[in-house]
Design an enzyme around this catalytic site. Structure first.
Site, PDB file in Angstrom:
ATOM      1  N   GLY A  60      -2.574  -4.791 -10.242  1.00  0.00           N
ATOM      2  CA  GLY A  60      -3.165  -3.413  -9.746  1.00  0.00           C
ATOM      3  C   GLY A  60      -2.241  -2.698  -8.815  1.00  0.00           C
ATOM      4  N   ARG A  61      -1.087  -3.107  -8.622  1.00  0.00           N
ATOM      5  CA  ARG A  61      -0.054  -2.263  -7.805  1.00  0.00           C
ATOM      6  C   ARG A  61       1.240  -2.523  -8.229  1.00  0.00           C
ATOM      7  NH1 ARG A  61       0.551  -6.243  -2.693  1.00  0.00           N
ATOM      8  NH2 ARG A  61      -0.265  -8.144  -3.751  1.00  0.00           N
ATOM      9  N   LYS A  99       6.878  -3.580  -7.467  1.00  0.00           N
ATOM     10  CA  LYS A  99       5.377  -3.855  -6.748  1.00  0.00           C
ATOM     11  C   LYS A  99       5.484  -2.836  -5.711  1.00  0.00           C
ATOM     12  CE  LYS A  99       3.695  -8.103  -5.005  1.00  0.00           C
ATOM     13  NZ  LYS A  99       3.888  -9.453  -4.471  1.00  0.00           N
ATOM     14  N   GLY A 157      -2.700   0.589  -4.759  1.00  0.00           N
ATOM     15  CA  GLY A 157      -1.751   0.203  -5.475  1.00  0.00           C
ATOM     16  C   GLY A 157      -0.515   0.486  -4.712  1.00  0.00           C
ATOM     17  N   ARG A 210      11.067  -6.632  -8.361  1.00  0.00           N
ATOM     18  CA  ARG A 210      10.948  -8.067  -8.510  1.00  0.00           C
ATOM     19  C   ARG A 210      11.854  -8.327 -10.095  1.00  0.00           C
ATOM     20  NH1 ARG A 210       5.298 -10.784  -7.192  1.00  0.00           N
ATOM     21  NH2 ARG A 210       4.359  -9.848  -9.016  1.00  0.00           N
ATOM     22  N   ARG A 247       0.953 -15.643 -16.232  1.00  0.00           N
ATOM     23  CA  ARG A 247       0.323 -16.412 -15.149  1.00  0.00           C
ATOM     24  C   ARG A 247      -0.617 -17.469 -15.841  1.00  0.00           C
ATOM     25  NH1 ARG A 247       0.651 -12.661 -10.821  1.00  0.00           N
ATOM     26  NH2 ARG A 247       1.931 -10.872 -11.464  1.00  0.00           N
ATOM     27  N   ASP A 304      -4.139 -16.703 -10.568  1.00  0.00           N
ATOM     28  CA  ASP A 304      -3.381 -15.741 -10.993  1.00  0.00           C
ATOM     29  C   ASP A 304      -2.089 -15.400 -10.265  1.00  0.00           C
ATOM     30  OD1 ASP A 304      -5.405 -15.396  -8.957  1.00  0.00           O
ATOM     31  OD2 ASP A 304      -4.357 -13.503  -8.290  1.00  0.00           O
ATOM     32  N   ASP A 319       4.647 -14.315  -5.620  1.00  0.00           N
ATOM     33  CA  ASP A 319       3.659 -13.581  -4.640  1.00  0.00           C
ATOM     34  C   ASP A 319       3.799 -14.358  -3.406  1.00  0.00           C
ATOM     35  OD1 ASP A 319       1.876 -11.628  -5.082  1.00  0.00           O
ATOM     36  OD2 ASP A 319       0.773 -12.749  -6.424  1.00  0.00           O
TER      37      ASP A 319
HETATM   38  P1  AMP Z   1      -2.696 -11.025  -4.852  1.00  0.00           P
HETATM   39  O1  AMP Z   1      -3.836 -11.861  -3.892  1.00  0.00           O
HETATM   40  O2  AMP Z   1      -1.730 -10.443  -3.552  1.00  0.00           O
HETATM   41  O3  AMP Z   1      -2.351 -11.740  -5.724  1.00  0.00           O
HETATM   42  O4  AMP Z   1      -3.616  -9.896  -5.302  1.00  0.00           O
HETATM   43  C1  AMP Z   1      -4.770 -10.119  -6.029  1.00  0.00           C
HETATM   44  C2  AMP Z   1      -5.042  -8.902  -7.151  1.00  0.00           C
HETATM   45  O5  AMP Z   1      -5.268  -7.778  -6.347  1.00  0.00           O
HETATM   46  C3  AMP Z   1      -4.103  -8.698  -8.089  1.00  0.00           C
HETATM   47  O6  AMP Z   1      -4.629  -8.094  -9.140  1.00  0.00           O
HETATM   48  C4  AMP Z   1      -3.285  -7.360  -7.376  1.00  0.00           C
HETATM   49  O7  AMP Z   1      -2.557  -6.767  -8.404  1.00  0.00           O
HETATM   50  C5  AMP Z   1      -4.426  -6.667  -6.838  1.00  0.00           C
HETATM   51  N1  AMP Z   1      -4.113  -5.938  -5.560  1.00  0.00           N
HETATM   52  C6  AMP Z   1      -3.746  -6.655  -4.362  1.00  0.00           C
HETATM   53  N2  AMP Z   1      -3.298  -5.301  -3.502  1.00  0.00           N
HETATM   54  C7  AMP Z   1      -3.541  -4.354  -4.183  1.00  0.00           C
HETATM   55  C8  AMP Z   1      -3.530  -2.866  -3.783  1.00  0.00           C
HETATM   56  N3  AMP Z   1      -3.008  -2.351  -2.613  1.00  0.00           N
HETATM   57  N4  AMP Z   1      -3.954  -1.983  -4.738  1.00  0.00           N
HETATM   58  C9  AMP Z   1      -4.197  -2.358  -5.974  1.00  0.00           C
HETATM   59  N5  AMP Z   1      -4.429  -3.611  -6.237  1.00  0.00           N
HETATM   60  C10 AMP Z   1      -4.144  -4.440  -5.389  1.00  0.00           C
HETATM   61 MG    MG Z   2      -0.960 -12.010  -7.091  1.00  0.00          MG
END
Ligand code: AMP
Ligand code: MG
Length: 483
Positions: free
Chosen positions: A90-91, A111, A124, A174, A181, A250, A260
């Site tokens: 997502g980001r 990232k 993002g 990164r 995953r 994930d 992560d």
């Molecule tokens: P994480 O728990 O950090 O692994 O994030 C879980 C999901 O949320 C992943 O698909 C990330 O890409 C998405 N995500 C987390 N933070 C953001 C953000 N600020 N903008 C867009 N997607 C995000």
């Molecule tokens: Mg993640």
């Protein structure tokens, strides 16, 4: 001049339903905080370019190097036990792959570089704090010998990111053996897309487990390899008091690398039930639960692989079950190896019992995990207990007996000094580094901490502030994803 980075993008050649191509989304004012020169050299990145202004533009996602083919990958995942059929980068943006000077393939990923097709309403972006945290902890993990993604560069963006408060934005570059995953497989399985599942499995085998190519049951072999790598990884975490904090599927790589570094933390005072993450209210991902959670995650991965394990569903389930059952023993083997060496012993029933008792004593007496272990080598001859209590004295006596049964003390000392770090990236020091970056826009605390945590076994640091437990008012009790 040749390109500063030579890309070779195999993931981008997979079918279009594996990812979404993504254009760059520039930031206002990229400024380089840090580049990882050693890692850059391994990856064959041009050094002159790396130190130039152009590098900041590239690491902020403002400019694209020739040969990069940026994309956001799709995946799914079990988050805190709940199925989410579609997540994805997502980001984050996969710039492409590079071949290291040993011929190994690595992903280069930004990232915090802006919202993608998978942002689900998120911005993002990433605040600078999590960027600095991931840089410090992932590089520390690497220095501690734990399989992990790495940090190649960190930049500030000149833009503010809005969380609970406005914070300066950052982007981390990164590096990972890949970003495949558990959730990557689970996405296609959830779509009942057997063809893509098989395609991803073949890709994974080619890239990471090539010995399985042409074997009789390559996909079962793949599952077995992943189980082994994850068992090894979690044993590593447990041996260092590392708590990942978000072991959603994930966030589990099929290579068994740590990925992560959101709300992760190394424990100071030892306690089995320790949880740092503010969002983990049930303590699902507590220190003591990590092996069982890894096993559960592997079970969900095995489930996702069932359609390609065998044409007959019952047979597939039987095979998956039998393979999954090997996890506890595999984990125990790695864990016992770590625990023995931390005590200067060779693995046995005795080393295992002594280790368990040592942990129980740490918990009873509320002692620091890292320093209790690093202090043990100095007690090989002196016989002084960590505390002058009966239980510690008893433990010391048993340990001394085990050492005598084992082999010579110099060998034991050497083993211990290579297994028990003096320095871990302590939460309060990470916080200090982030606070300084936020309030003064200075990075000398970050730099000093990075230097220390990437030399964790240096006895010269044993008495430094980097090896000290937090003062009472410095103790960090909660960590946040920062997303
Ligand atoms: P994480 O728990 O950090 O692994 O994030 C879980 C999901 O949320 C992943 O698909 C990330 O890409 C998405 N995500 C987390 N933070 C953001 C953000 N600020 N903008 C867009 N997607 C995000
Ligand atoms: Mg993640």
């Amino acid at each position: 001049m040749s390109a500063p980075i030579t890309f070779d993008n195999t993931y981008a050649q997979l079918p279009a339903n594996f990812y979404t191509r993504q254009a760059l989304q520039p930031v206002t004012q990229p400024t380089l905080i840090k580049t990882n020169l050693d890692l850059a050299e391994q990856l064959g990145v041009d050094r002159t370019w790396l130190l130039s202004k152009d590098a900041a533009q590239v690491f902020a996602g403002n400019e694209l190097l020739p040969g990069a083919d940026p994309l956001a990958a799709v995946y799914a995942g079990f988050q805190f036990g709940n199925w989410n059929p579609q997540l994805g980068d997502g980001r984050a943006l996969l710039l492409g792959e590079v071949l290291s000077n040993t011929g190994q393939r690595f992903d280069l990923q930004l990232k915090g570089s802006g919202p993608t097709h998978y942002a689900r309403g998120g911005d993002g972006r990433s605040p600078l704090g999590p960027v600095l945290r991931e840089y410090l902890v992932s590089e520390a993990m690497n220095a501690l010998g734990v399989p992990t993604t790495r940090a190649l560069a960190a930049v500030t963006t000149g833009d503010m990111v809005h969380r609970e408060q406005p914070e300066p934005g950052g982007v981390l570059t990164r590096v990972a053996s890949s970003h495949i995953r558990f959730g990557s497989f689970q996405y296609f399985s959830g779509q009942q897309d057997r063809e893509s599942l098989r395609r991803l499995a073949d890709y994974t085998i080619d890239r990471h487990y090539p010995d399985l190519r042409g074997s009789e049951r390559p996909y079962l072999g793949l599952l077995e390899q992943i189980i082994e790598q994850v068992a090894r990884l979690i044993a590593n975490w447990q041996s260092l008091g590392f708590i990942h904090g978000v072991m959603n599927t994930d966030n589990m790589l099929i290579t068994g690398e740590t990925i992560d570094y959101g709300p992760c933390a190394f424990m100071d005072t030892f306690k089995q039930a320790t949880v740092y993450s503010a969002i983990d209210q049930q303590g699902r991902y507590a220190y003591q639960n990590q092996p069982a959670i890894a096993h559960w995650n592997l079970m969900t991965l095995a489930q996702a692989l069932l359609p390609i394990l065998h044409d007959n569903e019952d047979a597939a389930i039987e095979q998956a079950k039998a393979t999954l059952q090997t996890f506890p023993d595999r984990f125990d083997d790695h864990y016992n190896a770590h625990s023995a060496v931390k005590l200067g012993l060779t693995p046995s029933k005795v080393s295992r019992a002594l280790f368990a008792e040592f942990l129980a004593l740490l918990e009873t007496h509320e002692l620091d995990f890292t320093n209790s272990f690093s202090g043990l080598a100095g007690r090989l001859e002196s016989n002084a207990p960590l505390l002058a209590t009966d239980d510690w004295q008893q433990w010391m006596a048993q340990w001394q007996t085990a050492l005598q049964d084992n082999d010579d003390k110099p060998a034991a000392r050497l083993r211990m000094e290579q297994a028990n770090p003096y320095v871990i990236p302590r939460n309060h020091l990470i916080e200090h580094a982030i606070q300084q970056a936020y309030s003064e826009e200075r990075f000398d605390q970050f730099d000093a901490l990075l230097k220390a945590v990437t030399n964790p076994f240096d006895p010269g640091l044993a008495r430094s502030r980097f090896a000290q437990e937090p003062a009472h008012d410095e103790i960090v009790k909660r960590t946040f994803c920062g997303t």
